[in-house]
Design an enzyme around this catalytic site. Structure first.
Site, PDB file in Angstrom:
ATOM      1  N   TRP A   1     -34.810 -10.208 -31.852  1.00  0.00           N
ATOM      2  CA  TRP A   1     -35.933  -9.446 -31.291  1.00  0.00           C
ATOM      3  C   TRP A   1     -36.943 -10.381 -30.630  1.00  0.00           C
ATOM      4  CZ3 TRP A   1     -32.697  -6.149 -31.641  1.00  0.00           C
ATOM      5  CH2 TRP A   1     -32.507  -5.168 -32.598  1.00  0.00           C
TER       6      TRP A   1
ATOM      7  N   ASN B   1     -33.463  -1.665 -27.366  1.00  0.00           N
ATOM      8  CA  ASN B   1     -32.439  -1.485 -28.386  1.00  0.00           C
ATOM      9  C   ASN B   1     -32.134  -0.006 -28.611  1.00  0.00           C
ATOM     10  OD1 ASN B   1     -30.724  -2.126 -30.700  1.00  0.00           O
ATOM     11  ND2 ASN B   1     -32.412  -1.348 -31.951  1.00  0.00           N
ATOM     12  N   GLU B   2     -30.918   0.405 -28.289  1.00  0.00           N
ATOM     13  CA  GLU B   2     -30.376   1.750 -28.540  1.00  0.00           C
ATOM     14  C   GLU B   2     -31.237   2.878 -27.952  1.00  0.00           C
ATOM     15  OE1 GLU B   2     -29.573   2.081 -32.764  1.00  0.00           O
ATOM     16  OE2 GLU B   2     -27.777   0.837 -32.558  1.00  0.00           O
TER      17      GLU B   2
ATOM     18  N   TYR C   1     -20.615   1.633 -35.298  1.00  0.00           N
ATOM     19  CA  TYR C   1     -21.027   1.959 -36.659  1.00  0.00           C
ATOM     20  C   TYR C   1     -20.345   3.240 -37.155  1.00  0.00           C
ATOM     21  CZ  TYR C   1     -24.653  -1.592 -36.332  1.00  0.00           C
ATOM     22  OH  TYR C   1     -25.322  -2.781 -36.203  1.00  0.00           O
TER      23      TYR C   1
ATOM     24  N   GLU D   1     -23.377  -5.010 -31.285  1.00  0.00           N
ATOM     25  CA  GLU D   1     -23.570  -4.778 -32.718  1.00  0.00           C
ATOM     26  C   GLU D   1     -22.303  -4.161 -33.280  1.00  0.00           C
ATOM     27  OE1 GLU D   1     -26.919  -2.603 -34.214  1.00  0.00           O
ATOM     28  OE2 GLU D   1     -28.320  -3.424 -32.727  1.00  0.00           O
TER      29      GLU D   1
ATOM     30  N   TRP E   1     -23.274  -7.632 -36.672  1.00  0.00           N
ATOM     31  CA  TRP E   1     -24.543  -7.297 -37.337  1.00  0.00           C
ATOM     32  C   TRP E   1     -24.294  -7.329 -38.837  1.00  0.00           C
ATOM     33  CZ3 TRP E   1     -29.412  -6.008 -35.376  1.00  0.00           C
ATOM     34  CH2 TRP E   1     -30.357  -5.638 -36.339  1.00  0.00           C
TER      35      TRP E   1
END
Length: 447
Positions: free
Chosen positions: A116, A232-233, A312, A352, A394
């Site tokens: 980050w 991010n996302e 994920y 990720e 991740w």
């Protein structure tokens, strides 16, 4: 390795240093010794790391079609996520762990770390309020970049969070609302409110033109930075058509490129397909096409240099067993490589991927199987000169930073099978590029 023993010793001493002292004063001598060792280690580091690059020995990574290019040759990436590097560099007593993590990554042949470059509002924020920055936090980010360069690691720096952690778009909306200029209290107004867009552009300008207090190099001129990640996302659920998010991405990527033409740029997508995409059936469920993002449409913007995908299955499927999740993941990864091979003609990075240890059927051996499935597909794509160019796990950590852990995190050397698999992937990607092109850790590790 002797240097590894040094690293572990300093981590344990630093951990002891941070624990509350008892009332009998017994720890004072130990604390004094720990302070001395910490000072020596952080001042001089591992004196035998002569093979590590210094300063600006790195070149900018470029793109040619669906490939990354470094010094005129194709580049493939094996890397990791440690989002906590800036936050953990705030305290001089904990900075040593950042160096240990970067050094450990280099010793596994990893070349890119995603982290980050934001902390908006709240505790130890980089951006305290719109346009107001904490110099002490900025200097922590300076340190991260300088240390990454010292260890030959490039950084994928993310500029804002769609989620609330570390402020994110929620904080920007709060700022506008508190100042009485916000159009809406909805989080999605981050994407369409002109005042908030102005806030974010000012943040981007400040970060990209920041002059590192350690190296003296502006961020936009530093090849240690692999690429910028816009957000991010990103999701904009108030507009499932995707038009709002698409317009915002087009504007912001154009703005970034107007300031920095040296670095690659990606969006930070999860890889979800929109409702009009012919591939919406590949999504993990109908819900995934209603979130306002679309992998192909968003990525097919001129200023976007490469695409990103997250993996994920634990979050997406709660009723499937491990083997079924494995089969889906294979389909998911191959689908996005196919998109980039045949339509987008851009590299795809799986920025990720992780497997939760909170799954009811979790076994430690499943992580190796899960990681291997992803890494094997990427390797096969790279071997065929396809668009699958790399992946970032991740997340990796070092001992003593439990506050940054989650159900996906691990200390790699504490899991020998993962450690071995990670090095194996680094080496087989390096062999595709040609070991004679490698220097330092990779050449020594993989020869």
């Amino acid at each position: 390795m002797k240097s590894d023993l040094h690293s572990h010793l300093i981590l344990r001493l630093l951990t002891l240093y941070r624990k509350p002292m008892g009332g009998n004063g017994v720890l004072y001598p130990i604390l004094g010794f720990a302070s001395c060792v910490a000072f020596i280690y952080m001042s001089f580091g591992d004196l035998k790391l002569s093979s590590l690059p210094k300063g600006l020995s790195l070149s900018f990574v470029e793109r040619n079609g669906s490939h990354f290019i470094l010094d005129g040759k194709p580049l493939y990436v094996n890397g990791w996520n440690s989002y906590w590097l800036m936050a953990h560099s705030m305290d001089e007593n904990s900075r040593g762990r950042v160096s240990v993590m970067l050094q450990a990554g280099a010793k596994m042949g990893l070349t890119v770390c995603r982290t980050w470059a934001f902390n908006d509002g709240g505790y130890e924020a980089l951006q305290i309020s719109p346009g107001q920055f904490d110099e002490r936090v900025f200097q922590a980010l300076d340190y991260v970049i300088a240390e990454a360069s010292r260890h030959g690691i490039r950084l994928l720096l993310s500029l804002v969070n769609n989620l609330q952690a570390y402020g994110g778009k929620t904080q920007y909306v709060k700022w506008a609302w508190q100042e009485g200029i916000g159009l809406s209290s909805s989080n999605d107004s981050f994407f369409f409110d002109p005042s908030i867009r102005k806030y974010f552009k000012n943040y981007v300008l400040t970060v990209l033109t920041r002059k590192n207090t350690i190296t003296g190099i502006e961020y936009r001129n530093d090849p240690t930075i692999f690429a910028w990640e816009l957000i991010n996302e990103p999701r904009c659920m108030s507009d499932p058509s995707g038009d709002t998010l698409q317009e915002w991405i087009e504007e912001m990527t154009g703005f970034i490129k107007s300031i920095d033409k040296n670095h690659l740029l990606t969006i930070g997508l999860e890889g979800l397909y929109g409702p009009k995409s012919p591939k919406s059936a590949v999504n993990p469920g109908e819900w995934a096409s209603t979130l306002g993002s679309d992998f192909v449409r968003n990525s097919n913007i001129t200023n976007v240099d490469f695409t990103s995908v997250h993996i994920y299955p634990d979050h997406w499927f709660h009723d499937l067993g491990f083997e079924e999740k494995q089969r889906y993941v294979s389909k998911w990864v191959r689908s996005h490589i196919e998109d980039c091979d045949e339509e987008l003609k851009k590299p795809v990075m799986f920025t990720e991927y992780g497997l939760s240890n909170q799954n009811k059927d979790f076994q430690a051996s499943q992580r190796e199987q899960f990681y291997r499935t992803i890494l094997d597909i990427i390797y096969k794509s790279a071997k065929k000169k396809g668009s699958g160019v790399g992946a970032l796990v991740w997340q990796f950590l070092v001992e003593g930073i439990e506050e940054y852990n989650d159900d996906f995190g691990l200390v790699p050397w504490e899991t020998p099978s993962i450690h071995k698999l990670t090095i194996q992937q680094s080496c087989r990607l390096a062999r595709i590029q040609g070991l004679n092109q490698q220097t330092g850790n990779l050449k020594q590790l993989c020869s």
